[in-house]
Each structure stands twice: as C-alpha cells, then as structure tokens.
Design a protein around this motif. Structure first.
Motif, mmCIF file in Angstrom:
data_model
loop_
_atom_site.group_PDB
_atom_site.id
_atom_site.type_symbol
_atom_site.label_atom_id
_atom_site.label_comp_id
_atom_site.label_asym_id
_atom_site.label_seq_id
_atom_site.Cartn_x
_atom_site.Cartn_y
_atom_site.Cartn_z
ATOM 1 N N SER A 1 0.667 -1.285 0.062
ATOM 2 C CA SER A 1 -0.011 -0.131 -0.074
ATOM 3 C C SER A 1 0.694 1.324 -0.096
ATOM 4 N N SER A 2 2.211 1.116 0.457
ATOM 5 C CA SER A 2 2.917 2.446 0.766
ATOM 6 C C SER A 2 3.125 3.307 -0.314
ATOM 7 N N ALA A 3 3.236 2.464 -1.491
ATOM 8 C CA ALA A 3 4.088 3.584 -2.756
ATOM 9 C C ALA A 3 2.621 4.241 -3.281
ATOM 10 N N ALA A 4 1.466 3.646 -3.291
ATOM 11 C CA ALA A 4 0.462 4.577 -3.973
ATOM 12 C C ALA A 4 -0.069 5.897 -2.973
ATOM 13 N N VAL A 5 0.162 5.459 -1.663
ATOM 14 C CA VAL A 5 -0.053 6.234 -0.844
ATOM 15 C C VAL A 5 1.035 7.751 -0.480
ATOM 16 N N VAL A 6 2.049 7.204 -0.623
ATOM 17 C CA VAL A 6 3.129 8.168 -0.801
ATOM 18 C C VAL A 6 3.000 8.916 -2.007
ATOM 19 N N GLU A 7 2.907 8.441 -3.086
ATOM 20 C CA GLU A 7 2.730 9.124 -4.372
ATOM 21 C C GLU A 7 1.599 10.238 -4.200
ATOM 22 N N LYS A 8 0.752 9.767 -3.749
ATOM 23 C CA LYS A 8 -0.602 10.780 -3.658
ATOM 24 C C LYS A 8 -0.198 12.028 -2.431
ATOM 25 N N ALA A 9 0.409 11.422 -1.314
ATOM 26 C CA ALA A 9 0.514 12.334 -0.537
ATOM 27 C C ALA A 9 1.467 13.288 -0.841
ATOM 28 N N VAL A 10 2.707 12.962 -1.436
ATOM 29 C CA VAL A 10 3.709 13.977 -1.830
ATOM 30 C C VAL A 10 3.021 14.961 -3.036
ATOM 31 N N ALA A 11 2.082 14.473 -3.886
ATOM 32 C CA ALA A 11 1.477 15.136 -4.655
ATOM 33 C C ALA A 11 0.500 16.385 -4.058
ATOM 34 N N CYS A 12 -0.161 15.683 -2.907
ATOM 35 C CA CYS A 12 -0.836 16.890 -2.302
ATOM 36 C C CYS A 12 -0.233 17.848 -1.525
ATOM 37 N N ALA A 13 0.920 17.418 -1.028
ATOM 38 C CA ALA A 13 2.034 18.385 -0.245
ATOM 39 C C ALA A 13 2.558 19.308 -1.006
ATOM 40 N N ASP A 14 2.815 18.839 -2.262
ATOM 41 C CA ASP A 14 3.585 19.872 -3.476
ATOM 42 C C ASP A 14 2.249 20.881 -3.623
ATOM 43 N N GLU A 15 1.162 20.526 -3.710
ATOM 44 C CA GLU A 15 0.235 21.735 -4.158
ATOM 45 C C GLU A 15 0.072 22.508 -3.326
ATOM 46 N N PHE A 16 0.119 21.886 -1.653
ATOM 47 C CA PHE A 16 -0.103 22.913 -0.867
ATOM 48 C C PHE A 16 1.278 24.005 -0.827
ATOM 49 N N TRP A 17 2.401 23.266 -0.827
ATOM 50 C CA TRP A 17 3.714 24.040 -0.656
ATOM 51 C C TRP A 17 3.754 25.328 -1.824
ATOM 52 N N GLN A 18 3.255 24.906 -2.748
ATOM 53 C CA GLN A 18 3.088 25.819 -3.890
ATOM 54 C C GLN A 18 2.534 27.112 -3.694
ATOM 55 N N ARG A 19 1.522 27.062 -2.655
ATOM 56 C CA ARG A 19 0.728 28.255 -2.387
ATOM 57 C C ARG A 19 1.416 29.343 -1.361
ATOM 58 N N VAL A 20 2.520 28.717 -1.060
ATOM 59 C CA VAL A 20 3.265 29.932 -0.118
ATOM 60 C C VAL A 20 4.604 29.946 -0.587
ATOM 61 N N ASN A 21 4.874 31.134 -1.166
ATOM 62 C CA ASN A 21 6.163 31.655 -1.584
ATOM 63 C C ASN A 21 6.760 32.864 -0.789
ATOM 64 N N SER A 22 5.706 33.408 0.197
ATOM 65 C CA SER A 22 6.133 34.603 1.044
ATOM 66 C C SER A 22 5.697 34.429 2.467
ATOM 67 N N ILE A 23 5.941 35.391 3.221
ATOM 68 C CA ILE A 23 5.055 35.372 4.474
ATOM 69 C C ILE A 23 3.713 35.740 4.317
ATOM 70 N N GLU A 24 3.709 36.762 3.346
ATOM 71 C CA GLU A 24 1.968 37.079 3.205
ATOM 72 C C GLU A 24 1.259 35.648 2.645
ATOM 73 N N ASP A 25 1.805 35.020 1.898
ATOM 74 C CA ASP A 25 1.131 33.842 1.454
ATOM 75 C C ASP A 25 0.753 32.966 2.732
ATOM 76 N N VAL A 26 1.483 33.216 3.711
ATOM 77 C CA VAL A 26 1.294 32.039 4.881
ATOM 78 C C VAL A 26 -0.341 32.353 5.450
ATOM 79 N N VAL A 27 -0.807 33.827 5.625
ATOM 80 C CA VAL A 27 -1.739 34.008 6.312
ATOM 81 C C VAL A 27 -2.901 33.421 5.572
ATOM 82 N N ALA A 28 -2.799 33.594 3.987
ATOM 83 C CA ALA A 28 -3.842 32.864 3.335
ATOM 84 C C ALA A 28 -3.848 31.445 3.448
#
Length: 205
Positions: free
Chosen positions: A130-157
């Motif tokens: 089960s791990s490979a599929a879970v990790v692949e999906k989780a890393v994709a979701c995390a990447d999508e979230f991290w792309q939201r934050v490029n500055s301190i101002e982005d952290v508030v949003a």
C-alpha cells in the motif's frame, strides 16, 4: 440471493480478510522510508528523523513532510510548514526551532483521507503493497499545498485555507496548539498587530 448463499458469501469474505499481524513502528519506518526518499529524491529534502523530512531553501519557511502514527494501528501522511521566527513552549522555557533537525510543525495539514492510511495491523507485506500509492498521492498533495506559499504574506492565506479545511470534522484548527502562536507571529511579521494580539491571547488562554 437466498439466505444460505448470503451467509456462505460472508464466511468466504471473512476468510479472505487479512490476518492480524501487528507491525512495530521501527519496522514501519524501515519499510516506508525508502519509498518516501525515492518520491522526494532531487527535491531538496533531508530526512531528519524517522519518517520526518525537511526542506530548507534559505528562507525562514521550512517545508515538512512526515508519517505520524495514529490510534487504530495506522500511519498517515502529514505535511506543513515550520517557521524560523516562531517560538514554541517546551515545559516552561520558550525555545526556537531554526534548524532542519529542530524544525517542528507550526502549520499542520493531516491527510484526513482513509485512502492515504497505511495499516500496521496486517503485517509487513500489506505495508509494502500500500505504501507506494499512498506516498505518491501524499507527496502530490503536499506539493500542491507548498506551492501556495512563496512569501510570509502567503502564509496568512495558507492559514485561512487550513482553517476551512479543518472545519469539516475531526481535530479543529485550534486543537493544534502551535497554530495560535504561529499565526500570531506571522500576523505580527506582516504588521497586523490587532490580529497578532488576538491569536496570542487565544494561545495564552
């Protein structure tokens, strides 16, 4: 379907159910770590502790990814941010977490998706399968979230998004102790003194 056929099917399904075989956290770490390392290879992450990774690009915002254990014999992915300018309380003293090894979740996103849970109660093979599929999906979701934050101002949003995300049941925004103090310092950083005092008061209360 007759009752006898229905009962027969239930018995067959019970026999197909995976046997109970508890896996230790140490074993789970050994099995899952290489899969995550392969998924984040070349992305700049450092594995700083068992099933905990941190990425630092020179800014005061560190990206974190982890697999904590939960009740019920499962592990599930978590991602978020650690801020060099935000303190935490350890016992009575106020401390800082300004290195990869000391980084901690100031903003925490738990997967909240049963499809991303890894069971620890059905043996090593079930984890491997089960791990490979879970990790692949989780890393994709995390990447999508991290792309939201490029500055301190982005952290508030990002915090406001997280507030909505956590309003759908389960642990709420303020069940994560560090959210209040982190948001207070982020708001102070961008000059929102009233908002900062409000969040800090909530934390101190």
């Amino acid at each position: 379907m007759s009752i006898s056929k229905w009962v027969e099917r239930i018995h067959k399904n019970r026999h197909k159910a995976a046997p109970f075989e508890m896996v230790t956290l140490e074993t789970a770490h050994r099995l899952i770590s290489p899969i995550v390392n392969a998924a984040v290879d070349g992305k700049g992450f450092e594995e700083v502790a068992p099933l905990r990774w941190v990425r630092f690009d020179g800014t005061p915002i560190r990206q974190m990814f982890a697999f904590p254990a939960w009740k019920g014999g499962v592990m599930a992915p978590r991602w978020g941010l650690s801020f060099d300018f935000v303190p935490h309380v350890s016992g009575n003293p106020v401390r800082w977490h300004r290195t990869n090894k000391s980084a901690m979740f100031d903003l925490t996103v738990d997967a909240r998706d049963s499809a991303m849970e890894i069971s620890l109660i059905h043996g090593e093979q079930a984890i491997v399968q089960s791990s490979a599929a879970v990790v692949e999906k989780a890393v994709a979701c995390a990447d999508e979230f991290w792309q939201r934050v490029n500055s301190i101002e982005d952290v508030v949003a990002a915090f406001e998004w997280l507030r909505r995300y956590l309003s759908k049941g389960g642990l709420g925004f303020y069940n994560y102790t560090q959210h209040s103090v982190a948001l207070a310092f982020v708001l102070a950083k961008i000059g929102d003194e009233d908002g900062s005092r409000r969040e800090l008061s909530r934390f101190l209360a």
